[in-house]
Design a protein around this motif. Structure first.
Motif, PDB file in Angstrom:
ATOM      1  N   LEU A   5       0.792  -1.188  -0.069  1.00  0.00           N
ATOM      2  CA  LEU A   5       0.086   0.184   0.109  1.00  0.00           C
ATOM      3  C   LEU A   5       0.980   1.160  -0.070  1.00  0.00           C
ATOM      4  O   LEU A   5       0.575   2.214  -0.838  1.00  0.00           O
ATOM      5  CB  LEU A   5      -0.875   0.055   1.170  1.00  0.00           C
ATOM      6  N   ALA A   6       1.865   1.312   0.718  1.00  0.00           N
ATOM      7  CA  ALA A   6       2.937   2.284   0.730  1.00  0.00           C
ATOM      8  C   ALA A   6       3.501   2.728  -0.612  1.00  0.00           C
ATOM      9  O   ALA A   6       3.739   3.814  -1.068  1.00  0.00           O
ATOM     10  CB  ALA A   6       3.825   2.077   1.970  1.00  0.00           C
ATOM     11  N   GLN A   7       4.032   1.530  -1.069  1.00  0.00           N
ATOM     12  CA  GLN A   7       4.382   1.568  -2.664  1.00  0.00           C
ATOM     13  C   GLN A   7       3.508   2.224  -3.382  1.00  0.00           C
ATOM     14  O   GLN A   7       3.896   3.000  -4.414  1.00  0.00           O
ATOM     15  CB  GLN A   7       4.969   0.053  -2.944  1.00  0.00           C
ATOM     16  N   ILE A   8       2.277   1.686  -3.516  1.00  0.00           N
ATOM     17  CA  ILE A   8       1.201   2.149  -4.431  1.00  0.00           C
ATOM     18  C   ILE A   8       1.158   3.878  -4.272  1.00  0.00           C
ATOM     19  O   ILE A   8       1.123   4.484  -5.210  1.00  0.00           O
ATOM     20  CB  ILE A   8       0.303   1.379  -4.262  1.00  0.00           C
ATOM     21  N   ILE A   9       1.088   3.980  -2.679  1.00  0.00           N
ATOM     22  CA  ILE A   9       0.995   5.421  -2.682  1.00  0.00           C
ATOM     23  C   ILE A   9       1.960   6.303  -3.226  1.00  0.00           C
ATOM     24  O   ILE A   9       2.061   7.395  -3.756  1.00  0.00           O
ATOM     25  CB  ILE A   9       0.581   5.733  -1.236  1.00  0.00           C
ATOM     26  N   LEU A  10       3.293   5.882  -2.911  1.00  0.00           N
ATOM     27  CA  LEU A  10       4.493   6.644  -3.435  1.00  0.00           C
ATOM     28  C   LEU A  10       4.444   6.514  -4.847  1.00  0.00           C
ATOM     29  O   LEU A  10       4.961   7.903  -5.516  1.00  0.00           O
ATOM     30  CB  LEU A  10       5.725   5.630  -2.821  1.00  0.00           C
TER      31      LEU A  10
END
Length: 126
Positions: A5-10
């Motif tokens: 999820l953090a990678q997708i947001i980044l």
């Protein structure tokens, strides 16, 4: 799962950031091109006067509602608009200031034209 999820947001933020920067560069280039075109369309002295006073010749003509540089018409419209926008009669200081700036710009253009006509007269004599 939080890592993904953090990678997708980044990645999403990077994509949006790049698109924003690209749009900003395009807008800046377009405004530079428009400014250059305006500068080329006016005579050098006229363009300098526009930069110093802060409004273009066309904008000044629109503000004072004059189509040609007739000193009497300019003065008549200036007097009327200045009086109508006086704060004591419920007018706006901002609009009154715009009227003054427009008159200054048109007066400067008349001065530039008179100077140019005088120089042309001298050249014709020689």
């Amino acid at each position: 799962q939080a890592k993904y999820l953090a990678q997708i947001i980044l990645v999403g933020a990077q994509v949006v950031g790049r698109a924003f920067m690209r749009a900003l560069r395009q807008e800046f280039a377009a405004s530079q091109a428009a400014a250059d075109a305006r500068g080329r369309s006016e005579r050098p002295q006229s363009a300098a006067a526009s930069r110093i006073i802060g409004i273009s010749l066309q904008e000044a003509q629109q503000i004072l509602n004059v189509s040609n540089l007739n000193p009497e018409e300019i003065q008549k419209n200036y007097d009327h608009l200045f009086k109508v926008n006086d704060k004591s009669v419920g007018g706006s200081f901002y609009l009154q200031s715009k009227v003054v700036r427009a008159k200054e710009r048109l007066d400067e253009e008349l001065r530039i034209q008179a100077k140019g006509d005088k120089e042309k007269g001298r050249k014709a004599e020689t």
